[in-house]
Write a protein that holds these residues in place. Structure first.
Motif, PDB file in Angstrom:
ATOM      1  N   HIS A   1       0.833  -1.207   0.000  1.00 49.26           N
ATOM      2  CA  HIS A   1       0.000   0.000   0.000  1.00 49.26           C
ATOM      3  C   HIS A   1       0.870   1.260   0.000  1.00 49.26           C
ATOM      4  O   HIS A   1       1.988   1.258   0.542  1.00 49.26           O
ATOM      5  CB  HIS A   1      -0.861   0.045   1.275  1.00 49.26           C
ATOM      6  CG  HIS A   1      -1.818  -1.087   1.416  1.00 49.26           C
ATOM      7  ND1 HIS A   1      -2.645  -1.501   0.402  1.00 49.26           N
ATOM      8  CD2 HIS A   1      -2.102  -1.894   2.485  1.00 49.26           C
ATOM      9  CE1 HIS A   1      -3.389  -2.507   0.825  1.00 49.26           C
ATOM     10  NE2 HIS A   1      -3.078  -2.769   2.075  1.00 49.26           N
ATOM     11  N   ASP A   2       0.319   2.361  -0.535  1.00 47.35           N
ATOM     12  CA  ASP A   2       0.972   3.668  -0.425  1.00 47.35           C
ATOM     13  C   ASP A   2       0.352   4.473   0.712  1.00 47.35           C
ATOM     14  O   ASP A   2       0.954   5.411   1.216  1.00 47.35           O
ATOM     15  CB  ASP A   2       0.808   4.459  -1.734  1.00 47.35           C
ATOM     16  CG  ASP A   2       1.546   3.776  -2.871  1.00 47.35           C
ATOM     17  OD1 ASP A   2       2.628   3.212  -2.602  1.00 47.35           O
ATOM     18  OD2 ASP A   2       1.019   3.758  -4.000  1.00 47.35           O
ATOM     19  N   ASP A   3      -0.875   4.141   1.050  1.00 44.16           N
ATOM     20  CA  ASP A   3      -1.620   4.864   2.081  1.00 44.16           C
ATOM     21  C   ASP A   3      -1.745   3.941   3.303  1.00 44.16           C
ATOM     22  O   ASP A   3      -2.334   2.860   3.210  1.00 44.16           O
ATOM     23  CB  ASP A   3      -3.011   5.214   1.516  1.00 44.16           C
ATOM     24  CG  ASP A   3      -3.846   6.042   2.475  1.00 44.16           C
ATOM     25  OD1 ASP A   3      -3.443   6.204   3.648  1.00 44.16           O
ATOM     26  OD2 ASP A   3      -4.924   6.506   2.043  1.00 44.16           O
ATOM     27  N   VAL A   4      -1.168   4.398   4.422  1.00 42.98           N
ATOM     28  CA  VAL A   4      -1.207   3.601   5.656  1.00 42.98           C
ATOM     29  C   VAL A   4      -2.653   3.232   6.032  1.00 42.98           C
ATOM     30  O   VAL A   4      -2.911   2.193   6.629  1.00 42.98           O
ATOM     31  CB  VAL A   4      -0.508   4.403   6.789  1.00 42.98           C
ATOM     32  CG1 VAL A   4      -0.851   3.844   8.154  1.00 42.98           C
ATOM     33  CG2 VAL A   4       1.000   4.418   6.571  1.00 42.98           C
ATOM     34  N   ARG A   5      -3.614   4.091   5.638  1.00 44.65           N
ATOM     35  CA  ARG A   5      -5.019   3.821   5.961  1.00 44.65           C
ATOM     36  C   ARG A   5      -5.482   2.474   5.413  1.00 44.65           C
ATOM     37  O   ARG A   5      -6.336   1.808   5.992  1.00 44.65           O
ATOM     38  CB  ARG A   5      -5.910   4.962   5.453  1.00 44.65           C
ATOM     39  CG  ARG A   5      -7.378   4.758   5.807  1.00 44.65           C
ATOM     40  CD  ARG A   5      -8.170   6.037   5.826  1.00 44.65           C
ATOM     41  NE  ARG A   5      -7.612   7.008   6.730  1.00 44.65           N
ATOM     42  CZ  ARG A   5      -7.699   6.956   8.069  1.00 44.65           C
ATOM     43  NH1 ARG A   5      -8.337   5.952   8.658  1.00 44.65           N
ATOM     44  NH2 ARG A   5      -7.138   7.874   8.806  1.00 44.65           N
ATOM     45  N   ASP A   6      -4.903   2.084   4.266  1.00 44.97           N
ATOM     46  CA  ASP A   6      -5.296   0.799   3.678  1.00 44.97           C
ATOM     47  C   ASP A   6      -4.952  -0.371   4.602  1.00 44.97           C
ATOM     48  O   ASP A   6      -5.529  -1.454   4.492  1.00 44.97           O
ATOM     49  CB  ASP A   6      -4.613   0.602   2.321  1.00 44.97           C
ATOM     50  CG  ASP A   6      -5.215   1.505   1.249  1.00 44.97           C
ATOM     51  OD1 ASP A   6      -6.384   1.906   1.406  1.00 44.97           O
ATOM     52  OD2 ASP A   6      -4.512   1.815   0.274  1.00 44.97           O
TER      53      ASP A   6
ATOM     54  N   LEU B   1       6.843   8.009   5.094  1.00 44.55           N
ATOM     55  CA  LEU B   1       7.081   7.009   4.052  1.00 44.55           C
ATOM     56  C   LEU B   1       7.213   7.642   2.665  1.00 44.55           C
ATOM     57  O   LEU B   1       7.766   7.027   1.755  1.00 44.55           O
ATOM     58  CB  LEU B   1       5.949   5.972   4.050  1.00 44.55           C
ATOM     59  CG  LEU B   1       5.837   5.117   5.316  1.00 44.55           C
ATOM     60  CD1 LEU B   1       4.631   4.196   5.215  1.00 44.55           C
ATOM     61  CD2 LEU B   1       7.113   4.300   5.544  1.00 44.55           C
ATOM     62  N   GLU B   2       6.694   8.873   2.507  1.00 46.33           N
ATOM     63  CA  GLU B   2       6.797   9.533   1.205  1.00 46.33           C
ATOM     64  C   GLU B   2       8.174  10.174   1.026  1.00 46.33           C
ATOM     65  O   GLU B   2       8.837   9.961   0.017  1.00 46.33           O
ATOM     66  CB  GLU B   2       5.713  10.592   1.090  1.00 46.33           C
ATOM     67  CG  GLU B   2       5.345  10.890  -0.347  1.00 46.33           C
ATOM     68  CD  GLU B   2       4.097  11.749  -0.392  1.00 46.33           C
ATOM     69  OE1 GLU B   2       3.108  11.274  -0.954  1.00 46.33           O
ATOM     70  OE2 GLU B   2       4.119  12.861   0.177  1.00 46.33           O
TER      71      GLU B   2
END
Ligand SMILES: Cc1cc2nc3c(=O)[nH]c(=O)nc-3n(C[C@H](O)[C@H](O)[C@H](O)COP(=O)(O)O)c2cc1C
Length: 366
Positions: free
Chosen positions: A125-130, A298-299
């Motif tokens: 994932h790129d979005d921790v929310r996922d 992370l970005e």
């Protein structure tokens, strides 16, 4: 057929769902009793304002007719009221229109102790929310609903399961637990604690020593360790037993097969022995902190502070309800393995025959 539970649902998605398969037909369920457990899970000192948004209620979509199980899979749903604030961000289908509400911007600041970093690495994932949406303990709501169903079955067999907090932040009195919670909140910190679940009325003979996967102690430990933030499990006197001599560690047997102590917590060799089952679970301090720990964006790959999101100070009372549900479900599974039956009448007949057989030697109630 063994009792099974599978579930789905994200913390801020439309709903949480569970399917409970393997229930006998003819079990009477009480909607109010299930909702009462859902309410208990939401209560407790130190919980976040999310609990005021959610007023959890169970919906049953299948497996029940006129309040009685049909012997077919039972489908349970608990809706997330908070989803109305996340309809764009948590839309199951590509969201239409301008981004609005919560969850529209990617989260890139993993919280130490949460699913965030391990989850994005594992699933790409790129979005921790996922990752965090499913890892969140929000979906324990539907497990509590399934546990309430299991408790209804156990109650028919004379078994009562009750969970309670015994420690919060190292404090054991109700006042100490509250004070510790207030102090942690004031410091923008979080706490963990210990819960105890006791099952009364469990007959001897649930579980087995035949294989390690049959052992009731192992199964209860698995059920408890499967709950978010649980990092230790004890059966009976647990770790304390390791510090005693054998003469002070076991439960002597007297005529009528009576025991005067219950250091084993009701389980010997992976089999219930007729004494109350006593298990404890230790919960770590919650990882979402208002005073966030060091992390890495992370970005940008630069040092940063971890994500700050609405969160509980401690959730030990909620854990007590979730742990009670987990223990109840596993005990119901073990009871049905022992007694079998497509219908409750078959379960009762098997129970009566079994108790009549062992009753020649085992006299509970003394
Ligand atoms: C009933 C309950 C409520 C929880 N509430 C929160 C919370 O508000 N904030 C938080 O960061 N973690 C909360 N947690 C713990 C996290 O879900 C958990 O720490 C996280 O999923 C990582 O899993 P692990 O602790 O098992 O490694 C809660 C756990 C339970 C059982």
């Amino acid at each position: 057929m063994t009792l099974r539970l599978s579930s789905a649902g994200e913390s801020h998605g439309p709903a949480l769902v569970a399917i409970v398969a393997g229930l006998p037909a003819g079990l009477v369920l009480d909607r109010d009793a299930i909702d009462a457990d859902l309410k208990r899970r939401q209560e407790g000192y130190g919980r976040s304002p999310r609990q005021q948004i959610e007023q959890d209620r169970v919906e049953v979509l299948a497996g029940l007719r006129q309040g009685r199980t049909l012997g077919t899979p039972l489908a349970l749903v608990v809706r997330n009221n908070d989803h109305r604030n996340w309809t764009w961000g948590m839309s199951p289908w590509p969201a239409e229109g301008e981004p609005s509400g919560k969850g529209t911007k990617p989260v890139t600041l993993p919280r130490p102790g949460h699913a965030d970093l391990a989850g994005v690495l594992k699933y790409g994932h790129d979005d921790v929310r996922d990752a965090l949406e499913r890892a969140s303990a929000r979906h324990t709501a539907v497990h509590v609903a399934a546990g309430a169903v299991a408790k209804a079955l156990l109650r028919e067999l004379g078994i009562e399961v009750v969970g309670r907090p015994v420690e919060v932040g190292g404090e054991t009195t109700a006042e100490g637990m509250r004070d510790a919670t207030d102090a942690a909140r004031a410091d923008r910190d979080t706490l963990g604690g210990i819960v105890e679940v006791v099952a009364d009325g469990v007959p001897p003979g649930l579980g087995s020593y035949a294989e390690k996967t049959d052992r009731l102690d192992a199964r209860l430990a698995f059920a408890l360790m499967g709950i978010q933030a649980v990092k230790g499990v004890e059966v009976g006197d647990g770790f304390e037993l390791a510090r005693r001599r054998g003469t002070e560690a076991h439960d002597e047997i007297y005529p009528g097969l009576e025991r005067r102590t219950n250091r084993a917590g009701g389980i010997e060799a992976g089999v219930s022995n007729g004494e109350p089952i006593v298990v404890r679970a230790g919960m770590k301090p919650l990882p979402t902190l208002m005073r966030p720990l060091d992390s890495v964006d992370l970005e940008s790959a630069e040092p940063a502070k971890a994500l700050v999101e609405r969160s509980d100070v401690q959730a030990v009372e909620a854990l007590a309800v979730v742990a009670e549900a987990a223990v109840a479900f596993e005990l119901a599974r073990a009871a049905l393995e022992k007694l079998g039956g497509d219908a409750m009448v078959d379960v009762f007949a098997a129970r009566d025959a079994y108790l009549a057989r062992i009753g020649r030697r085992w006299h509970p109630g003394r």
